[in-house]
Structures are given as structure tokens and as C-alpha cells.
Write a protein that holds these residues in place. Structure first.
Motif, short mmCIF file in Angstrom:
data_model
loop_
_atom_site.label_atom_id
_atom_site.label_comp_id
_atom_site.label_asym_id
_atom_site.label_seq_id
_atom_site.Cartn_x
_atom_site.Cartn_y
_atom_site.Cartn_z
N LEU A 1 0.84 -1.22 0.00
CA LEU A 1 0.00 0.00 0.00
C LEU A 1 0.86 1.25 0.00
CD1 LEU A 1 -2.90 -0.65 2.49
CD2 LEU A 1 -3.12 0.32 0.20
N HIS A 2 1.97 1.17 0.72
CA HIS A 2 2.91 2.29 0.77
C HIS A 2 3.53 2.51 -0.61
CE1 HIS A 2 5.90 5.02 2.33
NE2 HIS A 2 6.86 4.25 1.89
N LYS A 3 3.91 1.42 -1.26
CA LYS A 3 4.51 1.50 -2.59
C LYS A 3 3.52 2.09 -3.60
CE LYS A 3 7.11 -1.57 -5.71
NZ LYS A 3 6.27 -2.29 -6.67
N PHE A 4 2.29 1.61 -3.55
CA PHE A 4 1.25 2.12 -4.46
C PHE A 4 1.05 3.62 -4.24
CE2 PHE A 4 -2.98 3.06 -5.96
CZ PHE A 4 -3.17 2.23 -7.06
N LYS A 5 1.04 4.00 -2.97
CA LYS A 5 0.85 5.42 -2.61
C LYS A 5 1.96 6.28 -3.21
CE LYS A 5 1.02 7.96 1.79
NZ LYS A 5 0.94 7.80 3.26
#
Ligand code: DX5
Ligand code: ZN
Length: 225
Positions: A158-162
Motif C-alpha cells: 500500500l505504501h509503494k502504491f501510494k
């Protein structure tokens, strides 16, 4: 700074106002409110009436986590009770786009949450429309359960997508968070920690709060205890 959102699920409800004041003085950012209906999850907690009482005694952000069926029918009641943000379960909202729009129409911040077995691919198309994503690190329904380690990878994804999509949603983590589990979720990208039993379930609430907050900040700064 890592935000702290103590969950009153594990508070002593005969002393709720006093216990909220303790975490407020300790530096809590949000108060996490777990709303359960006995249908979506096998437990019943409280609703707008109790929240309206809490609203009278704190200016902190009231962060409501709805574990209920037919959430759309109750959004306005929670807004009237004084919450600042509403988080709904993707598994319980068949028309998620509409639900998020309704929350925004009420001038509240909107969040989506995922049970441990739900993949983030299910919510990727809507992530640009929410202010918060809540990663459940236990099955919803009860406090005091064991943290599911495999969720750290989901937080990192989720952090990477963000970052890749230049989004700004908060990544909130809920379930089994204490000073031993906080560092790994913070290193993976969590920005808000919910903690219930590890804060309200011990004798010295303020000391417990500070232990978790310190562990989280050290992890964020790349230090280890
Ligand atoms: C569980 C709730 C949590 C709960 C967490 O369904 O969503 O917010 O309060 O409790 P702990 O921190 O004890 O795991
Ligand atoms: Zn919760």
C-alpha cells in the motif's frame, strides 16, 4: 511523526471520559471508535448516542471504524454525533464508490478497510478517492488478538502504491499493535497506529501509550530499541 489512535474498545466504560483524557494528555492524535453490529462481526459495541457523549469531552479527531452491514443507512447519524472520519469495510459495502461519495458529501474524511484475507487489488481503483486506508492486522470483532505478521507485506504494498501514484492517504493499522509490533508496521509505511488492549488494558495507560509511541518513532527514524 507517527499518529496514535487509541481504541476505546478496551477502555473501562465506567470511566470512559477519564480514560480518554489520559490518552489525550499523553499525546493521542485520534480516538478510534469501533462500531460493531453483531451481524458483520460477531460482537456488538456502541453507536451514535455514545459517540455524541464522547464528542462533548474531547476535541481530538473522532475516527470511526464501521464494522456494520448497510453502512450507508447510518453515515449521517455518525456525522451528526460528531465523528470526523468514517472508515468502511470493502467486504461489507457492495457499492463502495457511492458510499465514499456519501461520506464526502457529509464533509467527513473517508477511509476503506480490508480484512486480513482481502487483497489490496480490490481497492486499487478507488485509492485516489480516499483519505485513509485501514489494514486489519487481526480479524475484526474483538480486541486483544494476536497480530498477523503476514500483513506487513500488505502495508508495504500500500505504501509503494501510494508513492508510485503520488497519493496521500494515511495508512492505518489495527489489531495486535503494541511496542513489539509497532516498529515493523511503521518501517513498512504505516502512518497511524490503532491500539486498544495494549493501551487501555494495562494499569498505567499513559506509560503504555508512551512506550508504543516511542517504539514507533524510533522505527520511523531508523533506530532500534
Ligand atoms: C477490532 C478493532 C480494533 C481493536 C483492536 O475489530 O477494529 O480497533 O480495538 O484491539 P487490540 O489493539 O487489542 O488488538
Ligand atoms: Zn478498529
Amino acid at each position: 511523526m507517527v499518529k496514535m489512535a487509541p481504541s476505546v474498545l478496551s477502555a473501562d466504560f465506567s470511566q470512559l471520559a477519564e480514560q480518554i483524557k489520559i490518552v489525550e494528555r499523553a499525546g493521542a492524535d485520534w480516538i478510534h471508535l469501533d462500531i460493531m453490529d453483531g451481524h458483520y462481526v460477531p460482537n456488538i459495541t456502541f453507536g451514535p448516542l455514545v459517540i455524541a457523549g464522547i464528542r462533548k469531552i474531547t476535541h481530538l479527531t473522532l475516527d470511526a471504524h464501521l464494522m456494520i452491514e448497510n453502512a450507508d443507512a447510518y453515515l449521517a447519524a455518525f456525522q451528526e454525533a460528531g465523528v470526523n472520519q468514517l472508515t468502511v469495510h470493502v467486504e461489507a459495502c457492495p457499492h463502495l464508490w457511492t458510499t465514499i461519495d456519501k461520506i464526502h458529501d457529509l464533509h467527513l474524511r473517508a477511509g476503506i478497510t480490508l480484512n486480513p484475507a482481502t487483497p489490496i487489488s480490490l481497492i486499487e481503483p478507488i485509492l485516489h478517492r480516499v483519505e485513509l486506508v485501514l489494514v486489519m492486522t487481526v480479524e475484526p470483532g474483538f480486541g486483544g488478538q494476536r497480530f498477523i505478521d503476514a500483513m506487513v507485506d500488505k502495508i508495504a504494498a500500500l505504501h509503494k502504491f501510494k508513492q508510485e501514484h503520488k497519493l496521500s492517504y494515511e495508512i492505518q493499522v489495527d489489531g495486535g499493535i503494541d511496542e513489539t509490533t509497532a516498529p515493523s508496521v511503521v518501517r513498512a509505511g504505516a502512518t497511524v497506529l490503532v491500539a486498544g488492549s495494549s493501551i487501555f488494558g494495562v494499569a498505567d495507560i499513559a506509560a503504555a501509550f508512551h512506550r508504543i509511541k516511542t517504539a514507533a518513532e524510533m522505527a520511523k527514524n531508523g533506530e532500534s530499541l
